[in-house]
Scaffold this motif. Structure first.
Motif, mmCIF file in Angstrom:
data_model
loop_
_atom_site.group_PDB
_atom_site.id
_atom_site.type_symbol
_atom_site.label_atom_id
_atom_site.label_comp_id
_atom_site.label_asym_id
_atom_site.label_seq_id
_atom_site.Cartn_x
_atom_site.Cartn_y
_atom_site.Cartn_z
ATOM 1 N N UNK A 83 -12.492 9.839 2.559
ATOM 2 C CA UNK A 83 -11.410 9.463 1.647
ATOM 3 C C UNK A 83 -10.326 8.790 2.466
ATOM 4 N N UNK A 84 -10.047 7.535 2.169
ATOM 5 C CA UNK A 84 -9.055 6.813 2.961
ATOM 6 C C UNK A 84 -8.405 5.726 2.129
ATOM 7 N N UNK A 85 -7.143 5.420 2.483
ATOM 8 C CA UNK A 85 -6.472 4.253 1.923
ATOM 9 C C UNK A 85 -6.853 3.028 2.744
ATOM 10 N N UNK A 86 -6.848 1.873 2.103
ATOM 11 C CA UNK A 86 -7.302 0.640 2.747
ATOM 12 C C UNK A 86 -6.216 -0.419 2.590
ATOM 13 N N UNK A 87 -5.945 -1.128 3.634
ATOM 14 C CA UNK A 87 -4.933 -2.187 3.613
ATOM 15 C C UNK A 87 -5.562 -3.467 3.065
ATOM 16 N N UNK A 88 -5.048 -4.022 1.965
ATOM 17 C CA UNK A 88 -5.606 -5.266 1.419
ATOM 18 C C UNK A 88 -5.445 -6.429 2.382
ATOM 19 N N UNK A 89 -6.310 -7.417 2.258
ATOM 20 C CA UNK A 89 -6.256 -8.573 3.156
ATOM 21 C C UNK A 89 -5.205 -9.572 2.762
#
Length: 505
Positions: free
Chosen positions: A375-381
């Motif tokens: 479970x992780x947050x992801x930085x958009x490109x």
């Protein structure tokens, strides 16, 4: 003087006269017997004495055949049949009282009440109990009906319920196993060797769950039909989408807002040329029945089709996931363990709107034990223009210090999954586009539990959980929780496997 020999003609004539005499004697005997059975008919002389002395011998001139006919005739005419009396109920059946201006005719209600009583009598211990149960069922049907047609539909469903699974009376006698086998339920009752009489639940974990889920996996034709990303036959790292609707506007700088449907212009960097507010309805259209027809309203504000939006955003946004088909990765094939379990995982993703469209902001993976393993947050490109918090639950603070990119997530998932792993999700093609991941062994709860109207309609995950597992999800005003949605998909499939196993038994 010697006796003359009789000719053949004379012999035949003599025999014929003898036969006529015997027939006359037989007729006289039958007539005498008939007169003895009728008290109104008078008898005289020898005939009277013979009729009142059944043991007296008949004149010797009567043959044995005459005696037999008299006996049979006297016995036949003196025998009388008793009339059968049908069983009459001990209690009088209840009657629906007549009501002026009733929404359902009284005769219709009475007819179905009698039918309910007939069904209840089959399993109730007394007539009074059957009458009471039938009255209660009919009252519920009537209370739920606003017209005759609705009453008929509800009554038919109630009748099916009574026939399918009748309630067992408290005072009903218990039957032994042998008694049930010999009774009327023997043809439709299954038996086990367990003393409790219940089927043992199989522990759906590991290799057992993996094998049972394989029959729910989508075929290649289904993956293409439902718009899943498939590997490009020529270009590595690219995907193709089948059944993609043809674009009406080929201008790369002209976009259609996926929320309000308005057309807007962007520049080479993906920014809107003009600053325009996006007025839209965030809810879905729902068709409701009203007196005289149907009406279609938005479930967010009950606004009609074409009404101004109930929410205003700073700018228009686009989806864009199916336009950017590069940067995809495909799961690798790995040797299966000894027990043959390739792994079962459920995943769910959350997305936000950027200049390039919808991009990944959070991903959650759970295993068959319903435990979160990733479970992780992801930085958009690209630059975020709308965090879509109402649906994603992701805020600006969640992504402020995040350094994990989409490529990092892809590397973790490729090491965690294999081409033989089973991935479970709801409308999983949307998540795979956000992950830019190509996978073949997929179980989609939106396909396993289809909408009654068929494609393109799909049932919402929260509705499936409410209908089948009687649980409410996605009720947080802060937005969806990806771990909750992934867990719901896994629980739905475990429930589905158990229910299908019950039908087969």
């Amino acid at each position: 003087m010697p006796q003359r020999r009789m000719t053949a003609q004379e012999i035949c004539y003599q025999r014929m006269q003898k036969a006529q005499q015997q027939a006359a004697q037989l007729a006289a005997a039958v007539k005498a017997a008939s007169a003895s059975t009728n008290p109104k008919q008078g008898l005289t002389g020898e005939k009277r004495r013979v009729a009142h002395r059944p043991n007296a011998s008949l004149p010797s001139s009567k043959p044995v055949k005459a005696h037999t006919s008299v006996g049979i005739l006297s016995k036949t005419t003196s025998t009388t049949m008793q009339k059968r009396v049908a069983h009459t109920p001990t209690m009088k059946r209840p009657v629906i009282p007549a009501e002026f201006g009733a929404k359902v005719p009284t005769n219709v209600r009475q007819r179905y009440l009698n039918i309910f009583i007939d069904e209840c009598l089959k399993f109730c211990s007394s007539e009074q109990e059957a009458f009471q149960m039938a009255l209660e069922e009919e009252k519920v049907v009537c209370d739920r009906s606003s017209s005759k047609n609705i009453y008929l539909n509800v009554a038919v469903n109630t009748l099916k319920k009574l026939r399918k699974s009748p309630a067992v009376s408290v005072n009903a006698k218990c039957q032994s196993h042998e008694g049930v086998l010999g009774g009327r339920l023997a043809a439709k009752t299954s038996y086990t060797i367990n003393r409790s009489g219940k089927q043992q639940d199989v522990d759906l974990k590991g290799a057992i769950l993996y094998k049972k889920l394989q029959k729910y996996a989508m075929t290649e034709e289904q993956l293409q039909e439902h718009g899943y990303p498939r590997p490009h036959p020529e270009v590595s790292g690219h995907a193709v989408v089948h059944n993609l609707p043809e674009k009406k506007n080929n201008d790369p700088f002209s976009k259609i807002c996926c929320r309000c449907g308005a057309e807007y212009k962007i520049n080479a960097y993906g920014s809107c040329v003009r600053k325009e507010e996006c007025s839209h309805h965030w809810g879905r259209l729902r068709r409701n029945r009203v007196p005289g027809g149907w009406e279609t309203l938005y479930n967010c504000c009950s606004g009609a089709v074409g009404s101004p939006g109930c929410e205003v955003s700073k700018q228009h946004v686009q989806d864009g996931r199916k336009e950017s088909l590069d940067g995809f990765v495909k799961t690798f094939s790995k040797p299966l363990p000894v027990e043959g379990n390739g792994g079962v995982y459920a995943l769910d993703c959350e997305m936000c709107y950027t200049k390039q469209g919808l991009e990944l902001t959070r991903v959650t993976v759970i295993n068959s034990d319903l435990k979160v393993i990733y479970d992780t947050f992801v930085k958009p490109g690209s630059k975020v223009v709308d965090y879509n918090t109402r649906f994603s639950g992701v805020t600006q603070d969640d992504l402020e210090n995040t350094t994990i990119t989409l490529r990092d997530v892809q590397a973790v998932l490729l090491s965690m999954f294999s081409a033989e792993s089973i991935l479970i999700g709801h409308s999983l093609e949307s998540d795979l586009f956000a992950l830019k991941l190509i996978h073949c062994l997929v179980v989609d709860t939106a396909i396993v539990f289809p909408h009654r109207l068929g494609l393109p309609y799909k049932r919402a995950l929260r509705n499936l959980m409410a209908d089948y597992l009687k649980r409410i999800i996605q009720d947080n005003v802060g937005g969806h929780d990806s771990s909750e949605d992934a867990r719901a998909c896994m629980e739905l499939m475990i429930w589905k496997i158990k229910e299908d196993a019950k039908v087969k038994r």
